[in-house]
Design a protein around this motif. Structure first.
Motif, mmCIF file in Angstrom:
data_model
loop_
_atom_site.group_PDB
_atom_site.id
_atom_site.type_symbol
_atom_site.label_atom_id
_atom_site.label_comp_id
_atom_site.label_asym_id
_atom_site.label_seq_id
_atom_site.Cartn_x
_atom_site.Cartn_y
_atom_site.Cartn_z
ATOM 1 N N ASP A 1 7.676 44.966 40.064
ATOM 2 C CA ASP A 1 8.741 45.495 40.921
ATOM 3 C C ASP A 1 9.546 46.579 40.221
ATOM 4 O OD1 ASP A 1 7.965 43.746 42.884
ATOM 5 O OD2 ASP A 1 9.703 42.414 42.694
ATOM 6 N N VAL A 2 9.732 46.433 38.923
ATOM 7 C CA VAL A 2 10.557 47.366 38.160
ATOM 8 C C VAL A 2 9.729 48.500 37.567
ATOM 9 C CG1 VAL A 2 12.162 47.511 36.198
ATOM 10 C CG2 VAL A 2 12.245 45.552 37.710
ATOM 11 N N ASP B 1 18.912 43.033 37.274
ATOM 12 C CA ASP B 1 19.329 43.275 38.654
ATOM 13 C C ASP B 1 18.248 42.838 39.642
ATOM 14 O OD1 ASP B 1 21.846 44.258 38.067
ATOM 15 O OD2 ASP B 1 21.195 46.346 37.975
ATOM 16 N N ARG B 2 16.997 43.167 39.334
ATOM 17 C CA ARG B 2 15.899 42.780 40.230
ATOM 18 C C ARG B 2 15.712 41.268 40.237
ATOM 19 N NH1 ARG B 2 13.924 42.928 44.922
ATOM 20 N NH2 ARG B 2 11.659 42.564 45.070
ATOM 21 N N ALA C 1 18.613 50.245 29.624
ATOM 22 C CA ALA C 1 18.435 50.628 31.027
ATOM 23 C C ALA C 1 17.378 49.746 31.692
ATOM 24 C CB ALA C 1 18.041 52.096 31.127
ATOM 25 N N LEU C 2 16.256 49.534 30.995
ATOM 26 C CA LEU C 2 15.206 48.678 31.535
ATOM 27 C C LEU C 2 15.698 47.231 31.624
ATOM 28 C CD1 LEU C 2 12.350 48.154 32.520
ATOM 29 C CD2 LEU C 2 11.617 48.010 30.124
ATOM 30 N N ARG C 3 16.427 46.798 30.620
ATOM 31 C CA ARG C 3 16.985 45.443 30.634
ATOM 32 C C ARG C 3 17.857 45.244 31.878
ATOM 33 N NH1 ARG C 3 21.816 43.489 29.493
ATOM 34 N NH2 ARG C 3 22.043 41.342 28.724
ATOM 35 N N GLY C 4 18.715 46.233 32.152
ATOM 36 C CA GLY C 4 19.584 46.147 33.319
ATOM 37 C C GLY C 4 18.805 46.105 34.622
ATOM 38 N N LYS C 5 17.754 46.925 34.720
ATOM 39 C CA LYS C 5 16.936 46.938 35.934
ATOM 40 C C LYS C 5 16.252 45.593 36.154
ATOM 41 C CE LYS C 5 15.845 51.901 35.909
ATOM 42 N NZ LYS C 5 14.759 52.907 35.719
ATOM 43 N N LEU C 6 15.746 45.010 35.077
ATOM 44 C CA LEU C 6 15.077 43.714 35.189
ATOM 45 C C LEU C 6 16.055 42.623 35.614
ATOM 46 C CD1 LEU C 6 12.797 43.972 32.037
ATOM 47 C CD2 LEU C 6 11.965 43.696 34.404
ATOM 48 N N THR D 1 7.273 48.132 35.165
ATOM 49 C CA THR D 1 7.023 47.955 33.735
ATOM 50 C C THR D 1 5.961 46.878 33.555
ATOM 51 O OG1 THR D 1 8.097 47.636 31.584
ATOM 52 C CG2 THR D 1 8.877 46.243 33.396
ATOM 53 N N GLN E 1 18.245 39.917 42.529
ATOM 54 C CA GLN E 1 17.888 40.160 43.926
ATOM 55 C C GLN E 1 16.860 39.146 44.419
ATOM 56 O OE1 GLN E 1 16.479 44.190 43.886
ATOM 57 N NE2 GLN E 1 18.516 45.083 43.655
#
Length: 200
Positions: A39-40, A17-18, A10-15, A42, A21
């Motif tokens: 930004d995420v 995606d950000r 989940a954290l990997r995906g957020k990083l 972490t 962006q």
């Protein structure tokens, strides 16, 4: 009781995606590991733990972009009509770009990334074009399409779809309810131009 895993998918995906962006909005210079981590919500330790550093992050971003794009292409059903399938692949191309507009520039990169794809990443990228090459070959062998080679037709389709999608994402084309219809008509018209006389 085991400690919860914090550096997970989940954290990997957020990083990722950000990171996409930031690259899409501000360019490669905006992508710093410390800022990305903040930004995420972490730490840079998490980024290093998951990716090993910025080169690893960019490599995974590249692979993730093609994984997502590839899923859209692979999901297009194969029918007995190559011309129909070719149009559907073009529509899937557009759907993939609209679903992940921040990762789309990474695909066939308009971004100057500080990253040199290795053999694995190049192979992953090229594999996403397999459905396109497959339907083109099938159509040529069946006498539906007229082309000197599968690559000739595949490159023509790719150029059209990439151009239309890039213009749409840049706000240069009509959006809203008519956008998909216009795109479908453009794809169908392009496909007709490659049909053998008896198939038109």
């Amino acid at each position: 009781m085991p400690r919860p895993k914090t550096h997970d998918e989940a954290l990997r995906g957020k990083l990722l995606d950000r990171a996409g962006q930031l690259l899409a909005a501000q360019g490669p210079g905006a992508l710093g590991l410390r800022g990305l981590a903040q930004d995420v919500g972490t730490s840079t330790t998490a980024v290093y733990s998951l990716f090993g550093g910025k080169p690893g992050l960019l490599r995974e971003l590249y692979l993730e972009a093609f994984r997502r794009f590839g899923r859209w292409q692979a999901a297009v059903p194969v029918t007995a009509d190559p011309a129909h399938d070719l149009t559907q692949l073009g529509l899937a191309y557009r759907a993939a770009a609209l679903a992940d507009p921040n990762l789309y520039p990474v695909l066939f990169s308009s971004l100057e990334l500080d990253f040199e794809p290795d053999e694995e990443t190049i192979a992953a990228a090229m594999s996403t074009l397999a459905p396109l090459l497959s339907v083109v070959r099938r159509g040529i062998e069946a006498g539906v399409f007229v082309a000197e080679s599968p690559e000739e037709l595949a490159n023509s389709v790719w150029g059209l779809t990439h151009g239309l999608v890039s213009l749409e994402l840049a706000g240069r084309l009509v959006s809203g309810p008519d956008a998909e219809r216009n795109y479908r008509r453009a794809m169908a018209a392009h496909t007709r131009g490659w049909l053998a006389p008896l198939s038109q």
